[in-house]
Design a protein around this motif. Structure first.
Motif, PDB file in Angstrom:
ATOM      1  N   ALA A  18       0.813  -1.211   0.000  1.00  0.00           N
ATOM      2  CA  ALA A  18       0.000   0.000   0.000  1.00  0.00           C
ATOM      3  C   ALA A  18       0.851   1.269   0.000  1.00  0.00           C
ATOM      4  O   ALA A  18       0.550   2.223  -0.730  1.00  0.00           O
ATOM      5  N   ARG A  23       0.751   3.943  -2.904  1.00  0.00           N
ATOM      6  CA  ARG A  23       0.283   5.285  -2.557  1.00  0.00           C
ATOM      7  C   ARG A  23       1.281   6.331  -3.039  1.00  0.00           C
ATOM      8  O   ARG A  23       0.904   7.375  -3.588  1.00  0.00           O
ATOM      9  N   VAL A  32       0.950   6.658  -6.875  1.00  0.00           N
ATOM     10  CA  VAL A  32      -0.269   7.320  -7.342  1.00  0.00           C
ATOM     11  C   VAL A  32      -0.282   8.792  -6.954  1.00  0.00           C
ATOM     12  O   VAL A  32      -0.629   9.660  -7.766  1.00  0.00           O
ATOM     13  N   ILE A  67      -3.184   8.513 -11.205  1.00  0.00           N
ATOM     14  CA  ILE A  67      -3.647   7.143 -11.396  1.00  0.00           C
ATOM     15  C   ILE A  67      -3.169   6.566 -12.723  1.00  0.00           C
ATOM     16  O   ILE A  67      -2.624   5.450 -12.776  1.00  0.00           O
ATOM     17  N   GLU A  90      -5.796  -0.375 -13.923  1.00  0.00           N
ATOM     18  CA  GLU A  90      -6.298   0.163 -12.656  1.00  0.00           C
ATOM     19  C   GLU A  90      -6.797  -0.940 -11.735  1.00  0.00           C
ATOM     20  O   GLU A  90      -6.753  -0.790 -10.509  1.00  0.00           O
ATOM     21  N   ASP A  91      -7.259  -2.060 -12.312  1.00  0.00           N
ATOM     22  CA  ASP A  91      -7.760  -3.157 -11.485  1.00  0.00           C
ATOM     23  C   ASP A  91      -6.669  -3.683 -10.547  1.00  0.00           C
ATOM     24  O   ASP A  91      -6.892  -3.860  -9.344  1.00  0.00           O
ATOM     25  N   PHE A 107      -5.483  -0.984  -7.766  1.00  0.00           N
ATOM     26  CA  PHE A 107      -6.352  -0.811  -6.598  1.00  0.00           C
ATOM     27  C   PHE A 107      -6.911  -2.119  -6.053  1.00  0.00           C
ATOM     28  O   PHE A 107      -7.648  -2.109  -5.062  1.00  0.00           O
ATOM     29  N   ASP A 108      -6.605  -3.234  -6.732  1.00  0.00           N
ATOM     30  CA  ASP A 108      -7.141  -4.537  -6.343  1.00  0.00           C
ATOM     31  C   ASP A 108      -8.679  -4.498  -6.321  1.00  0.00           C
ATOM     32  O   ASP A 108      -9.324  -4.984  -5.386  1.00  0.00           O
TER      33      ASP A 108
END
Length: 444
Positions: A22, A26, A29, A34, A339-340, A343-344
């Motif tokens: 994470a 973070r 991003v 994004i 993006e999948d 961000f899971d």
């Protein structure tokens, strides 16, 4: 109702804190945004601008800060034919400002007629609210530009050049839409006070007179006739004097516009395939060509575009230009951003779900000028945009076939490329009327 509790918030935070990746994600991003963080550079490198079917390219046009993409795309398909036939110079363009002038003028009159037709309804009625939300705008559809050209013709850009407002339209639109809303008050009051049709028509004529004056000062006075000179592909000089816009279109473009029709791919339950559709209150020219779509399955939809390209003809097409786009590199691809994984979360929707739930609709129109076929199947498409030559490959974009499947909604196809049964459906079937806010009524 389901409330977010402090206990839930604590659990959400704990879940983030326990994910080792994470903090790194973070940082990526928040620093890069994004799309840059999710970009697949290897995939981007695979989308080379090389195509097995590649029509001759012209320098791209630039709509600047206006919403005239649909108009640019239509006029670009026509100028390609002109350039091929007459050997016109690379910089030659048809005047987008000329058709823009008449589109604004006619859209205002179209708005007035719809306001009169709905005058007995409250302003909170959905149809009236829809009309008043945007009385007119820059966008449009294929049939709308056809209606303008059939009535007013076209001119070269030299006969009606760009103005500040045609290239930067927001200021004019704000003022013009304010005027149209005020005009709507006057027209609704006339109808509800029992005015005669003659009095209503006279009021509309007076309002249109004001609109013409406003447009003339803002965009310039459209020519009734003009001179046109050029050297052809053999170097021979030609001069035409006192050409009218209608005669110019007839002589130098010569398309039978009735032969070019709108094909859509809308895989939603409310729009069965092999049926035609029109859209309530969608149009520009009262008494002109109506918007009419033929909805086809994706394979047929794509096959028609390929047939027309393979025959040497460009294809006007409409898309949702927002998702999975790298504007600078000129790439349109569903695998370009992951993006999948970032961000899971599974963000995927089907094409039908996006249409039904308001996640997508047509927002932009461009020109297909090529396709790369492998064993007869398309893998990527060459796209002429109208955003100038600083993006993509000198203004041309590369679109993957997967992106085409998901975000392309409309192509304009010459009837001769349709199977006979589909031509018959388009000509003889009674269109089903869609609501004004249907996504197939969106303006590019």
């Amino acid at each position: 109702m389901s409330e977010i509790t402090q206990e839930q918030l604590a659990a959400f935070k704990k879940d983030v804190d326990e994910k080792p990746e994470a903090a790194i994600l973070r940082g990526a991003v928040t620093t890069n945004g994004i799309l840059k963080a999710a970009r697949d550079n290897q995939r981007a490198g695979e989308l080379t601008p090389v195509f097995s079917v590649d029509l001759e390219s012209s320098p791209v046009a630039n709509q600047l800060q206006s919403g005239r993409c649909w108009m640019f795309a239509a006029l670009n398909t026509m100028r390609h034919d002109m350039k091929a036939m007459y050997g016109l110079p690379g910089y030659f363009e048809l005047s987008q400002s000329y058709t823009f002038f008449w589109d604004k003028f006619e859209k205002a009159n179209y708005f007035y007629n719809n306001i009169v037709a709905t005058a007995d309804k409250a302003t909170t009625d959905r149809e009236v609210s829809f009309l008043l939300a945007t009385p007119q705008q820059d966008g449009g559809q294929w049939d709308m530009i056809v209606a303008i050209i059939e009535k007013y013709g076209v001119v070269p850009q030299s006969a009606f050049p760009e103005s500040q407002a045609s290239s930067h339209s927001a200021e004019f639109n704000r003022l013009f839409n304010g005027k149209l809303r005020k005009d709507a008050i006057a027209l609704r009051n006339l109808v509800n006070d029992g005015a005669s049709q003659a009095d209503i028509d006279a009021k509309i004529e007076a309002l249109n007179k004001e609109n013409y004056y406003m447009l003339s000062l803002t965009f310039g006075e459209p020519p009734l006739s003009f001179d046109f000179s050029f050297r052809d592909k053999d170097g021979e000089f030609h001069r035409e004097q006192s050409m009218t816009p209608q005669n110019f279109f007839k002589k130098y473009i010569g398309w039978d516009l009735s032969e070019y029709i709108s094909i859509i791919n809308a895989p939603t339950e409310d729009k069965p395939y092999n049926q035609t559709y029109d859209v309530k209150m969608l149009g520009s020219v009262v008494g002109g060509r109506d918007v009419k779509h033929l909805n086809l399955d994706l394979d047929t939809f794509k096959d028609l575009a390929i047939k027309q390209l393979s025959a040497g003809e460009n294809v006007w097409f409409g898309v949702d230009m927002g998702p999975k786009l790298d504007r600078v590199a000129g790439l349109m691809d569903t695998e370009l951003y992951d993006e999948d994984s970032l961000f899971d979360i599974d963000f995927s929707l089907t094409k039908a779900e996006r249409l039904d739930y308001g996640d997508s609709l047509m927002t932009h129109a461009m020109v297909l000028t090529g396709v790369d076929l492998v064993d007869g199947q398309p893998t990527k498409w060459k796209v002429e945009n109208s955003w100038g030559d600083k993006n993509g490959h000198k203004g041309y974009f590369t679109m993957s076939d997967e992106w085409f499947d998901q975000f392309t909604y409309q192509v304009v196809i010459k009837k001769e490329y349709l199977p006979e049964e589909l031509r018959d459906i388009f000509e003889s079937a009674t269109p089903k009327e869609l609501a004004p806010w249907d996504p197939m009524g969106a303006l590019a």
